[in-house]
Design a protein around this motif. Structure first.
Motif, PDB file in Angstrom:
ATOM      1  N   ARG A 339      41.699  65.992  -0.595  1.00  0.00           N
ATOM      2  CA  ARG A 339      42.599  65.462   0.545  1.00  0.00           C
ATOM      3  C   ARG A 339      42.444  65.845   1.865  1.00  0.00           C
ATOM      4  O   ARG A 339      41.940  65.623   2.253  1.00  0.00           O
ATOM      5  N   ASN A 379      50.334  61.441   5.399  1.00  0.00           N
ATOM      6  CA  ASN A 379      50.441  60.080   4.882  1.00  0.00           C
ATOM      7  C   ASN A 379      49.572  60.490   3.187  1.00  0.00           C
ATOM      8  O   ASN A 379      49.534  59.020   2.557  1.00  0.00           O
ATOM      9  N   SER A 380      48.440  61.061   4.029  1.00  0.00           N
ATOM     10  CA  SER A 380      47.571  61.206   2.852  1.00  0.00           C
ATOM     11  C   SER A 380      47.703  60.909   1.437  1.00  0.00           C
ATOM     12  O   SER A 380      47.249  61.112   0.548  1.00  0.00           O
ATOM     13  N   SER A 382      50.710  61.577   0.395  1.00  0.00           N
ATOM     14  CA  SER A 382      52.144  60.307  -0.287  1.00  0.00           C
ATOM     15  C   SER A 382      51.451  59.588  -0.855  1.00  0.00           C
ATOM     16  O   SER A 382      52.033  58.389  -1.391  1.00  0.00           O
ATOM     17  N   GLU A 383      49.658  59.296   0.397  1.00  0.00           N
ATOM     18  CA  GLU A 383      49.852  58.153  -1.469  1.00  0.00           C
ATOM     19  C   GLU A 383      49.200  57.812  -2.743  1.00  0.00           C
ATOM     20  O   GLU A 383      48.955  58.855  -3.282  1.00  0.00           O
ATOM     21  N   PRO A 384      49.877  57.160  -2.918  1.00  0.00           N
ATOM     22  CA  PRO A 384      49.918  57.281  -4.846  1.00  0.00           C
ATOM     23  C   PRO A 384      48.419  57.784  -5.301  1.00  0.00           C
ATOM     24  O   PRO A 384      47.107  57.462  -5.433  1.00  0.00           O
ATOM     25  N   SER A 391      50.076  56.630 -12.466  1.00  0.00           N
ATOM     26  CA  SER A 391      50.044  56.601 -10.678  1.00  0.00           C
ATOM     27  C   SER A 391      50.993  57.544 -10.658  1.00  0.00           C
ATOM     28  O   SER A 391      52.825  57.197 -11.099  1.00  0.00           O
ATOM     29  N   ASN A 393      53.638  60.003  -7.758  1.00  0.00           N
ATOM     30  CA  ASN A 393      53.501  60.008  -6.349  1.00  0.00           C
ATOM     31  C   ASN A 393      54.249  61.707  -5.885  1.00  0.00           C
ATOM     32  O   ASN A 393      55.038  62.124  -6.403  1.00  0.00           O
TER      33      ASN A 393
END
Length: 430
Positions: A339, A379-380, A382-384, A391, A393
């Motif tokens: 990411r 933000n990237s 932080s996405e699950p 899942s 976090n």
């Protein structure tokens, strides 16, 4: 694939060198043959001049004997002249152009003709008489049988040699004449030849002698004058003008060159591959595929004055390791690396410094809003992230530094970026 391409390239280059070398050798051998053909021209001219000299013997005798010669004198002299000379078919005298004496008589019963009225002979006879020059006929069928050459020397007597007496004639058998010349050496040495003359009436080459009836290609030609005739000696090589032994060695050298270059290339490519592997082991993080700390130290040493430095640390990573184990933690690090690398793109370099610490060196800072860039990464991350149906976090803390505002050397810039990162991490943990 690279090795195959190189080998094909070497074969192509080797073949070009091989062909150029052969063409050069062929050209050299052709030039040498051109000089050698001059030897055969000299041989032919020497022989023809010998027979021309014989024809002039009678001219001298006729002059010294008041324009008369008896048949007995002619036969006696002719016997001595013709003895052991295989090429001479006949010796003749033609007072006023009419053949009166011929030696030997046997086999020459049909030669007593008027040269000025015979269709095949009159043109040369008139020319020789009117221009007072010796003439040699084009090869023609003889009355005695076979094909021959006829040398006619006009004889003049009287005051200042103005009165035409007739002709002194030497008739040569072509096959026997060719045997007196060393043309056969060409065949022995691996060459084919054709000796021809240029027919005046048609301006075409007519054959005198040849080593093979097959048409010759890639020939060397030598054109020369034989009295009033134009002869052509054409030669070609059975081995295409290249020495067979030399050609064989060149083939060996070509194969050796290709094999040697392929082996060297294999060793070189193998060395490069090992060098890349060593570089990868020493400069690339084995887990994420990102650059490692060693790469960071090298690159930042040269880029710190023209780039922005970012330090980051994951928030909550230790908890993931404790609950799900290091295997899941490793998979999580791999996904996070993807990411971050996706967002950075070609703007700079991404490094894993160890554990869950990452660094970014941004080179392309034109029109860059640093806050927006950092938020994109936050933000990237932080996405699950789903790993093995779980899942996860997780967060990230990012600090930065910029030359020269935050320091004039790399150590201060690293210290400032690291300090800001931990300050943000501390605030995120509250």
């Amino acid at each position: 694939m690279a090795l195959i391409s190189l080998c094909v390239c070497y074969a192509f280059i080797g073949t070009i060198i091989f062909n150029v070398s052969n063409e050069s050798a062929s050209s050299t051998n052709k030039n040498n043959m051109i000089h050698l053909l001059g030897k055969y021209e000299s041989e032919i001219l020497i022989k023809i001049n010998e027979y021309l000299t014989l024809s002039k013997v009678y001219r001298y005798l006729i002059f010294t004997q008041n324009a008369t010669i008896t048949e007995n004198d002619f036969n006696s002299i002719s016997e001595n002249l013709i003895n052991n000379n295989i090429a001479i078919k006949s010796l003749q005298l033609a007072p006023n152009g009419f053949v009166k004496f011929a030696y030997p008589k046997k086999g020459n019963e049909s030669v007593y003709i008027d040269l000025f009225t015979d269709e095949k002979r009159k043109q040369d006879a008139f020319y020789a008489r009117d221009n007072k020059v010796s003439m040699m006929s084009e090869p023609l069928d003889l009355f005695q049988g076979g094909s021959g050459l006829i040398i006619r020397t006009p004889v003049f007597v009287g005051n200042k040699f103005q009165d035409f007496w007739g002709f002194s004639i030497v008739v040569l058998n072509i096959e026997s004449f060719i045997k007196t010349i060393s043309l056969n050496e060409l065949s022995v040495d691996g060459f084919n030849y054709k000796l021809s003359f240029i027919e005046k009436s048609s301006n075409k080459n007519k054959m005198i002698s040849e080593s093979s009836e097959a048409a010759l290609s890639n020939t060397v030609e030598h054109q020369f004058s034989v009295l009033n005739q134009c002869w052509v000696l054409s030669v070609n090589s059975k081995d295409n003008w290249i020495n067979p032994i030399e050609y064989k060695y060149k083939v060996y050298l070509l194969v050796f060159f290709i094999v040697a270059m392929c082996v060297i290339s294999y060793m070189f490519l193998n060395l490069l591959e090992k060098k890349k592997e060593m570089y990868k082991l020493s400069h690339i993080d084995s887990l994420t595929g990102l650059y490692n700390r060693r790469s960071f130290d090298e690159k930042f040493s040269s880029l710190f004055k023209t780039s922005i430095l970012l330090f980051s640390d994951l928030d909550g990573f230790k908890k993931v390791n404790d609950i799900y184990g290091h295997e899941v933690g490793d998979l999580l690090l791999i996904e996070i690396a993807k990411r971050i690398r996706l967002i950075v793109g070609k703007r700079g370099y991404v490094f894993r410094l160890g554990g869950d610490e990452f660094s970014i060196i941004l080179r392309d800072t034109l029109d860059l809003d640093l806050d927006i860039f950092k938020n994109d990464i936050i933000n990237s991350i932080s996405e699950p992230i789903t790993i093995d149906d779980v899942s996860l976090n997780i967060g990230i803390s990012i600090g930065y530094s910029l030359y020269p505002n935050d320091g004039l050397d790399k150590e201060n810039l690293i210290r400032v970026a690291d300090k800001r990162m931990y300050k943000i991490k501390f605030n995120n943990s509250k």
